[in-house]
Design a protein around this motif. Structure first.
Motif, PDB file in Angstrom:
ATOM      1  N   ARG A 604       0.851  -1.186   0.000  1.00 52.18           N
ATOM      2  CA  ARG A 604       0.000   0.000   0.000  1.00 52.18           C
ATOM      3  C   ARG A 604       0.882   1.228   0.000  1.00 52.18           C
ATOM      4  O   ARG A 604       2.108   1.131   0.048  1.00 52.18           O
ATOM      5  CB  ARG A 604      -0.915  -0.003   1.244  1.00 52.18           C
ATOM      6  N   LEU A 605       0.261   2.412  -0.031  1.00 50.20           N
ATOM      7  CA  LEU A 605       0.992   3.671   0.032  1.00 50.20           C
ATOM      8  C   LEU A 605       0.645   4.388   1.330  1.00 50.20           C
ATOM      9  O   LEU A 605      -0.520   4.512   1.691  1.00 50.20           O
ATOM     10  CB  LEU A 605       0.657   4.567  -1.170  1.00 50.20           C
ATOM     11  N   ASP A 606       1.670   4.850   2.008  1.00 53.47           N
ATOM     12  CA  ASP A 606       1.521   5.494   3.315  1.00 53.47           C
ATOM     13  C   ASP A 606       1.874   6.974   3.163  1.00 53.47           C
ATOM     14  O   ASP A 606       2.983   7.313   2.724  1.00 53.47           O
ATOM     15  CB  ASP A 606       2.465   4.810   4.309  1.00 53.47           C
ATOM     16  N   LEU A 607       0.933   7.847   3.499  1.00 52.57           N
ATOM     17  CA  LEU A 607       1.163   9.287   3.451  1.00 52.57           C
ATOM     18  C   LEU A 607       1.588   9.732   4.846  1.00 52.57           C
ATOM     19  O   LEU A 607       0.781   9.769   5.776  1.00 52.57           O
ATOM     20  CB  LEU A 607      -0.107  10.027   3.022  1.00 52.57           C
ATOM     21  N   VAL A 608       2.859  10.060   5.008  1.00 46.20           N
ATOM     22  CA  VAL A 608       3.429  10.365   6.318  1.00 46.20           C
ATOM     23  C   VAL A 608       3.586  11.873   6.478  1.00 46.20           C
ATOM     24  O   VAL A 608       4.125  12.546   5.591  1.00 46.20           O
ATOM     25  CB  VAL A 608       4.803   9.677   6.490  1.00 46.20           C
ATOM     26  N   GLY A 609       3.123  12.395   7.623  1.00 42.66           N
ATOM     27  CA  GLY A 609       3.310  13.812   7.913  1.00 42.66           C
ATOM     28  C   GLY A 609       2.058  14.649   7.721  1.00 42.66           C
ATOM     29  O   GLY A 609       2.138  15.849   7.447  1.00 42.66           O
ATOM     30  N   VAL A 610       0.871  14.045   7.861  1.00 44.94           N
ATOM     31  CA  VAL A 610      -0.391  14.779   7.723  1.00 44.94           C
ATOM     32  C   VAL A 610      -0.727  15.442   9.062  1.00 44.94           C
ATOM     33  O   VAL A 610      -0.681  14.802  10.114  1.00 44.94           O
ATOM     34  CB  VAL A 610      -1.534  13.833   7.302  1.00 44.94           C
ATOM     35  N   ARG A 611      -1.092  16.719   9.018  1.00 49.64           N
ATOM     36  CA  ARG A 611      -1.465  17.418  10.247  1.00 49.64           C
ATOM     37  C   ARG A 611      -2.836  16.945  10.718  1.00 49.64           C
ATOM     38  O   ARG A 611      -3.698  16.590   9.923  1.00 49.64           O
ATOM     39  CB  ARG A 611      -1.475  18.929  10.009  1.00 49.64           C
ATOM     40  N   LYS A 612      -3.008  16.980  12.049  1.00 49.15           N
ATOM     41  CA  LYS A 612      -4.243  16.479  12.642  1.00 49.15           C
ATOM     42  C   LYS A 612      -5.468  17.182  12.075  1.00 49.15           C
ATOM     43  O   LYS A 612      -6.470  16.546  11.736  1.00 49.15           O
ATOM     44  CB  LYS A 612      -4.183  16.653  14.163  1.00 49.15           C
ATOM     45  N   GLU A 613      -5.380  18.505  11.950  1.00 51.25           N
ATOM     46  CA  GLU A 613      -6.550  19.255  11.492  1.00 51.25           C
ATOM     47  C   GLU A 613      -6.886  18.985  10.029  1.00 51.25           C
ATOM     48  O   GLU A 613      -7.995  19.285   9.563  1.00 51.25           O
ATOM     49  CB  GLU A 613      -6.346  20.762  11.708  1.00 51.25           C
ATOM     50  N   ASP A 614      -5.931  18.408   9.278  1.00 49.13           N
ATOM     51  CA  ASP A 614      -6.166  18.125   7.856  1.00 49.13           C
ATOM     52  C   ASP A 614      -6.744  16.730   7.625  1.00 49.13           C
ATOM     53  O   ASP A 614      -7.137  16.401   6.493  1.00 49.13           O
ATOM     54  CB  ASP A 614      -4.860  18.262   7.065  1.00 49.13           C
ATOM     55  N   LEU A 615      -6.799  15.894   8.664  1.00 45.91           N
ATOM     56  CA  LEU A 615      -7.220  14.506   8.469  1.00 45.91           C
ATOM     57  C   LEU A 615      -8.609  14.371   7.838  1.00 45.91           C
ATOM     58  O   LEU A 615      -8.782  13.596   6.887  1.00 45.91           O
ATOM     59  CB  LEU A 615      -7.166  13.752   9.800  1.00 45.91           C
ATOM     60  N   PRO A 616      -9.636  15.101   8.302  1.00 45.59           N
ATOM     61  CA  PRO A 616     -10.950  14.939   7.658  1.00 45.59           C
ATOM     62  C   PRO A 616     -10.927  15.275   6.171  1.00 45.59           C
ATOM     63  O   PRO A 616     -11.497  14.546   5.352  1.00 45.59           O
ATOM     64  CB  PRO A 616     -11.849  15.923   8.435  1.00 45.59           C
ATOM     65  N   SER A 617     -10.245  16.349   5.821  1.00 50.12           N
ATOM     66  CA  SER A 617     -10.203  16.752   4.415  1.00 50.12           C
ATOM     67  C   SER A 617      -9.388  15.777   3.579  1.00 50.12           C
ATOM     68  O   SER A 617      -9.742  15.476   2.426  1.00 50.12           O
ATOM     69  CB  SER A 617      -9.610  18.161   4.301  1.00 50.12           C
ATOM     70  N   VAL A 618      -8.302  15.271   4.140  1.00 47.19           N
ATOM     71  CA  VAL A 618      -7.474  14.303   3.410  1.00 47.19           C
ATOM     72  C   VAL A 618      -8.290  13.068   3.063  1.00 47.19           C
ATOM     73  O   VAL A 618      -8.300  12.605   1.914  1.00 47.19           O
ATOM     74  CB  VAL A 618      -6.229  13.932   4.251  1.00 47.19           C
TER      75      VAL A 618
END
Length: 810
Positions: A604-618
């Motif tokens: 799979r692909l792992d996106l590392v370094g996402v900010r907490k507040e961006d999780l819903p939008s991601v």
């Protein structure tokens, strides 16, 4: 007038110094007002298990020996993140780097050791470090996210542990060693060669008889140049070429220091009322770097400080019993024979075992064991006593006699009472049996808490369990308490809790705690998630998942990272993706400035370094279901392309893998669960190290279970062979449900299968067809309570809903 307590100050919060404090509070808890000063920001932890933290199989919390609550419980003042600069032995006070002056009546220096930094050009470059504490682990973990090639200088125990950990983090690792063979201070040539071969199978590379001349690079390391002029590229260099006593405090305080802090037979330094224990001291010209001697010193010092009679410390017989990257090795006394010595050597290449005894004047003076170390206790006794070799000793060693060797209980019964079972903590067989008898102990954990046995390296745990069984006799089998309580908030075992949930129809976590009399009304981080799982497993139709009882990763559908950002893994069924999904992932990575896109071991692909507040939008913009890379549930189903594309494929592994993943995703289990489906016996998807691995052949499928590719490397056991896809699905589902209903929360299938035995699993899910069908039906019932696994849009919508509730974006 009541006499005030004496002031005891411990400089250093490591294993050696804290062993003294632990014994003092047991011997005379009211004698001292104790202050412990440690440079690291952690309470006392098990340094031996740092390699487990490095590879990720354990967290920092897992290796803590005494948490902060323990210090408070025993009225001990703990100062973390504080360094002592010197001891004013005239005024009897310590000076810290924070400007504090701490008075003492008795002081113990237990500053341990520090890694030797080789005096070679470039040793001060970025990316060059030692491996000694948690901070080193964290630095290496961070480096492994960015860099690929690592070199470990030193092929001793510490170097091999570091190399193994880095390899498990996905780095290409080469070990550079000056000597002709690995662990030359503990192993002889044949044993070292077998160890090297085993580690090479795990992917490590070795350069032996090689001297590092220079570390290359501008500000950061780029490689190494060796004495013969050859070079090797490297992004990270770990110096593990040995340790030296940390004597800086002693030197600045005017104590006598040679190689270590000089002490007498009672650990007294050259200054009155100042003692030194552990790796920092030097006794009769010897500095010890192994755990067992340090505890022996600590036992002498604790009794001395409590005014109890104690024999002087006379030095330690050095022996090593270790597990290096899944390989057992042992040495005691001398490991290399001298001219005139006699040697008894047994080498079995088929089972990869080796053992050797060294005789001098017919007396046993040393031994080396590799691959099977169950004889280590007996051999240690022979070496310590310098036993004279006899025919019976010879037969016992080479295996011609002594049937107790193959009977663990008989072997435990044959041990003398004064035999040291736990060398790390100096715990004898008699001490364990006495504690079990006098204090009513019924579990290994209780024995550990009471005596310290199994507390450090854990290598003696099987023997401790056998002594426990031996002491309890029939009571061991009859007592439900032979199972450990699920946490410290209760004395209830896993089976007792599940039985109560069923019989009393308990539906909520707090309801279970109230009814079963939890000592902590709110529970703890260990029991709350377990209870939430058990309730959901027993009542899948009626249980409402309690998100507050889940870990933060499960609540946020992402793995929290060291820097506070998160790792997001969208699900790719069977490791298959589409150009559309890849474009979405790339767009999200760009838009939210993802630090790293990593291809995982689960395809799979792992996106590392996402900010907490961006999780819903991601998650909303990905429009893909979560891959549950954080969950105690099905993580991945690894596949090969199978008969659909591969010329060797005999079965449709790709189709079967995708089908099973879509069927079973989001089904909660006791621990993380990994699967693989191979289209032929070539095993490209590595089914033999998965919780459930499937291998296709011309006649159907093989099902293997209980594998693990982590720290406790374990090959999967064959569960059965089936001819049809329908049989495969039914037995797979039945096995998973059997594990869900009988595994302890947090227990991987590898440990579970070892606990119950593969035959019990075969009988329950293969041979007993009626039970198999009932298990399958209960699993289908649990699945029915989930959203339709084929509806990815519904999953994504629920994911966003959960996250918007959890993450309050302002």
């Amino acid at each position: 007038m009541m006499q005030s307590k004496q002031r005891l100050v411990l400089i250093g919060n490591g294993m050696a110094g804290m062993s003294v404090v632990e014994q003092i509070v047991q011997l005379n808890p009211n004698l001292y007002e104790i202050t412990v000063i440690g440079e690291e920001p952690y309470p006392n932890y098990n340094r031996i298990q740092l390699s487990y933290v490095l590879e990720g199989s354990k967290t920092i919390d897992d290796i803590i020996l005494n948490d902060k609550a323990w210090y408070q419980e025993h009225n001990i003042t703990l100062l973390t993140g504080t360094a002592v600069e010197r001891i004013d032995t005239d005024r009897k006070e310590l000076h810290t780097d924070a400007g504090q002056r701490i008075p003492y009546d008795q002081a113990i220096v237990a500053t341990g050791s520090k890694p030797i930094r080789l005096p070679i050009p470039g040793a001060d470059k970025q990316g060059v470090m030692g491996f000694r504490d948690i901070r080193d682990c964290e630095t290496m973990l961070e480096a492994a996210k960015t860099y690929r090639s690592a070199v470990v200088i030193g092929g001793g125990l510490l170097g091999l542990e570091a190399a193994s950990g880095l390899k498990k983090l996905g780095m290409d690792v080469t070990v550079v060693h000056l000597a002709d063979w690995l662990m030359e201070r503990q192993l002889d040539g044949p044993a070292a060669a077998m160890l090297k071969a085993e580690l090479e199978k795990q992917g490590l590379r070795f350069l032996l008889s090689t001297k590092t001349a220079e570390i290359l690079g501008a500000e950061r390391v780029t490689g190494l140049r060796f004495a013969d002029g050859t070079e090797l590229e490297a992004d990270l260099v770990i110096m593990a070429a040995g340790i030296a006593p940390n004597t800086s405090v002693a030197k600045s305080s005017g104590l006598e220091v040679r190689r270590g802090i000089v002490v007498n037979d009672y650990m007294q330094t050259s200054a009155p009322d100042v003692y030194a224990v552990g790796e920092c001291n030097e006794h009769n010209g010897v500095c010890y770097g192994l755990v067992a001697p340090l505890y022996e010193q600590g036992a002498v010092l604790a009794k001395r400080l409590c005014g109890q009679p104690v024999e002087p410390y006379q030095g330690s017989d050095v022996y090593t019993k270790l597990k290096i990257s899944g390989v057992d090795v042992f040495s005691a006394g001398e490991h290399m024979e001298q001219q005139g010595d006699e040697v008894i050597r047994v080498q079995d290449h088929w089972k990869n075992k080796y053992k050797k005894l060294i005789l001098r004047d017919r007396k046993v003076v040393g031994s080396v064991l590799f691959g099977d170390v169950q004889e280590s206790s007996r051999v240690t006794k022979w070496v310590k006593a310098k036993e004279t070799m006899t025919e019976s000793l010879y037969d016992a060693f080479v295996g011609h006699a002594d049937p107790v060797t193959n009977d663990p209980l008989a072997f435990a019964a044959a041990l003398p009472d004064d035999e040291i079972v736990c060398g790390c903590n100096g715990v004898t067989k008699h001490m364990i049996m006495q504690a079990v008898t006098e204090k009513g102990l019924t579990t290994v954990d209780e024995v550990k808490a009471c005596t310290g046995a199994t507390r450090s390296c854990g290598g003696c745990k099987p023997m401790v369990e056998n002594i426990l069984k031996l002491t309890l006799g029939e009571k061991f089998q009859a007592s439900a308490k032979t199972q450990e309580a699920i946490c410290g908030c209760t004395d209830k075992t896993r089976d007792e809790v599940v039985a109560a949930i069923r019989s009393l129809r308990l539906m909520h976590v707090k309801e279970v705690m109230n009814v079963l009399g939890w000592t902590q009304p709110e529970g703890c981080t260990k029991c709350r998630p377990a209870l939430n799982y058990y309730i959901g497993m027993v009542w899948p139709d009626q249980h409402e998942d309690e998100k507050a009882s889940r870990f933060v990763n499960e609540r946020l559908h992402a793995n929290i990272q060291k820097d506070g950002t998160f790792s997001v893994i969208p699900r790719m069924y069977g490791g298959v993706t589409t150009p559309e999904q890849l474009r979405k992932i790339a767009d999200v990575a760009d838009k939210y400035q993802v630090k790293l896109v990593k291809v995982t071991g689960g395809q799979r692909l792992d996106l590392v370094g996402v900010r907490k507040e961006d999780l819903p939008s991601v998650w909303e913009e990905l429009g893909m279901p979560s891959g549950y890379g954080y969950a105690k549930a099905l993580r991945t189903v690894k596949t090969c392309v199978g008969s659909t594309y591969c010329r060797f494929g005999t079965q449709d592994s790709l189709g079967m893998g995708v089908y099973l993943e879509k069927k079973l995703e989001r089904l909660w289990m006791p621990a993380k669960f990994k699967m693989a489906v191979n289209g032929c016996p070539r095993n490209c998807a590595e089914a033999d190290v998965k919780d459930l691995g499937i291998i296709g052949n011309d006649g159907g499928w093989e099902i293997h279970v209980g594998g693990n590719g982590g720290i406790k490397l374990r090959g999967a056991d064959l569960l059965c062979k089936v001819k049809t896809d329908e049989e495969l699905e039914e037995i797979t589902c039945a096995f998973i449900q059997y594990y869900r209903e009988n595994g302890k929360y947090g227990e991987r299938t590898s440990d579970w299968i070892e606990r119950i035995g593969i035959q019990q699993a075969i009988q329950a899910v293969v041979e007993d067809q009626q039970n198999r069908q009932a298990l399958k039906e209960r699993l289908e019932q649990a699945l029915a309570g989930l959203q339709d696994p084929w509806q990815e849009a519904a999953q994504s919508e629920q994911l966003r809903h959960d996250l918007y509730e959890e993450v309050q974006v302002k």
